[in-house]
Design an enzyme around this catalytic site. Structure first.
Site, PDB file in Angstrom:
ATOM      1  CG  ASP A  80     -99.462  -9.440 -39.670  1.00 15.27           C
ATOM      2  OD1 ASP A  80     -98.505  -9.190 -38.907  1.00 15.27           O
ATOM      3  OD2 ASP A  80    -100.583  -8.926 -39.524  1.00 15.27           O
ATOM      4  CD  GLU A 145     -99.343  -4.235 -35.823  1.00 14.45           C
ATOM      5  OE1 GLU A 145     -99.554  -3.259 -35.095  1.00 14.45           O
ATOM      6  OE2 GLU A 145     -99.454  -4.181 -37.055  1.00 14.45           O
TER       7      GLU A 145
HETATM    8 ZN    ZN Z   1     -96.659  -2.762 -38.290  1.00 19.04          ZN
END
Ligand code: ZN
Length: 442
Positions: A80, A145
């Site tokens: 992501d 994340e």
């Molecule tokens: Zn990162």
């Protein structure tokens, strides 16, 4: 030719806008599906020969069986990316992955698709040559994340379920950093051995609201303002952790002459160095202590209405050696006002410190020396949080290092505009992961 193809793979994956969001309803699921499909198309050997477990929504956990499984290694990355701020102009389209001036431009090239694709390409090349690693290798790719999601936690749960106790873990974090420290010429192969804890609290003051034409003295907003100022003025104890002492010792031979003895004797001169770092500015001061940043403010929604409740959000980065409990004690003491409530909304302790005098660290260090001979490998304390903090519960050796050369401007671009990765730097990164896997001992 193979290099051109590797670059084309990164371009294809950067073009898929896998932007994460704390609100699942705002996530473009199709983009994440597309990324996972594209990855499978680009790395056919990896997908045919490694066992894949899907984690959470789009997290990927690959298992590559080695000759042995006693000391498994985990390589991490995340698929992501952070959103593109529309106010900040990009020189090249953020999801264009154009190659200009020898670099690939786009969101995620450095954080963290560059790492993800370099890991996959290293594995693909090794598979192509018929290589089997000496130990099991796991690839753990998170999908949330950037929004402090749960995929990495779930990957840890899956590994635990399967009885996997990693020998060491490598995730994003440090880099082969140019201009990392004033006066130090060679790049620093900065390996994060711990990270500060990310904690957030909300200060809240309740009081009587009412019409703004008849204000009482010292209402909720004024009381809150006093609390904010008190937090801003007081600091928790500053100190230099062992990892920073080690960093200074390793950089000392490359420092300007007057600084050399100071850095070489960092252990003995901790108090002096602590004061020097604080005086040198907010960035270096953050290396020495827990930091408090008042970020959000809330009062009344209308200009002519007195707030009955005022709130301030404080983002706190907890220094190694401090705990969240210490932080709350400190806040109560410096605010010194029972009518200011402190609510902890996000609790993150600093990560345990990974060992430096250790074979796993030496393996990473010597692989840096081999692929980036001009760089000085050194441990450091990370200011930002990574997914790898979740792995500290199952592994004492968690190292945060991305094998890419990055200038200061590139490091700053990671969260803003013009994120880009040099083509040659990307290729060196592939070599680094490849050599790391090849050098894992029996
Ligand atoms: Zn990162």
């Amino acid at each position: 030719m193979t290099d051109d193809r590797a670059v084309a793979k990164l371009q294809a994956l950067v073009r898929i806008p896998t932007v994460s969001d704390r609100d699942p309803a705002l996530v473009d699921t199709a983009a994440f599906d597309g990324f996972v499909d594209e990855l499978a198309a680009q790395f056919p050997r990896l997908h045919a020969q490694l066992e894949l477990t899907r984690i959470h929504t789009h997290g990927l956990l690959f298992h590559w069986a080695g000759h042995g499984d006693a000391r498994p290694v985990v390589l991490m990355a995340h698929l992501d990316v952070v959103p593109v701020d529309t106010d900040a102009p990009w020189r090249h389209p953020p999801f264009g992955a154009e190659i200009v001036d020898g670099a690939i431009w786009g969101r995620g090239t450095l954080d963290d698709k560059g790492e993800l694709v370099a890991i996959c390409e290293a594995v693909e090349r090794l598979l192509e040559s018929g290589f089997t690693p000496a130990q099991d290798v796991w690839l753990s790719f998170g999908c949330d994340e950037e929004v402090f999601g749960t995929a990495a936690k779930e990957a840890v749960a899956e590994l635990t379920r399967r009885g996997v106790e990693p020998w060491f873990v490598v995730d994003e974090g440090g880099a082969v950093a140019d201009d990392a420290f004033p006066g130090i010429k060679p790049p620093v192969g900065a390996i994060g051995v711990t990270e500060k804890g990310a904690t957030s609290v909300v200060l809240r003051v309740d009081g009587r609201g009412g019409h703004a034409s008849t204000p009482a003295k010292f209402g909720p907003t004024a009381r809150l303002a006093r609390a904010i100022l008190r937090v801003d003025r007081a600091h928790m104890e500053a100190r230099i952790p062992d990892a920073t002492v080690d960093l200074f010792r390793r950089l000392a031979p490359h420092a300007p002459l007057p600084l050399r003895p100071l850095m070489a004797n960092a252990e003995r001169l901790r108090p002096l160095l602590t004061r020097a770092l604080i005086a040198a500015g907010p960035e270096s001061a953050a290396m020495t202590r827990t930091t408090f940043a008042t970020t959000t403010l809330q009062g009344s929604p209308a200009l002519n209405v007195i707030a009955s409740t005022a709130r301030a959000g404080i983002n706190i980065r907890v220094m190694v050696g401090d705990t969240v409990a210490d932080v709350i004690t400190h806040l109560r003491k410096v605010i010194n006002d029972d009518r200011v409530e402190i609510e902890v909304v996000e609790e993150g302790e600093p990560s345990p410190v990974s060992p430096v005098d250790d074979d796993a660290f030496r393996l990473i260090e010597s692989t840096i020396a081999e692929v980036f001979p001009d760089a000085v490998p050194a441990p450091y304390v990370m200011m930002a949080a990574t997914d790898s903090r979740h792995f500290t519960t199952i592994c004492p050796r968690v190292y945060r290092f991305a094998p890419f050369r990055m200038s200061k401007a590139q490091r700053q671009a990671i969260r803003s505009s013009d994120e880009h990765l040099g083509v040659d730097d990307f290729l060196s990164g592939i070599t680094w992961y490849q050599r790391l896997i090849e050098r894992i001992p029996r």
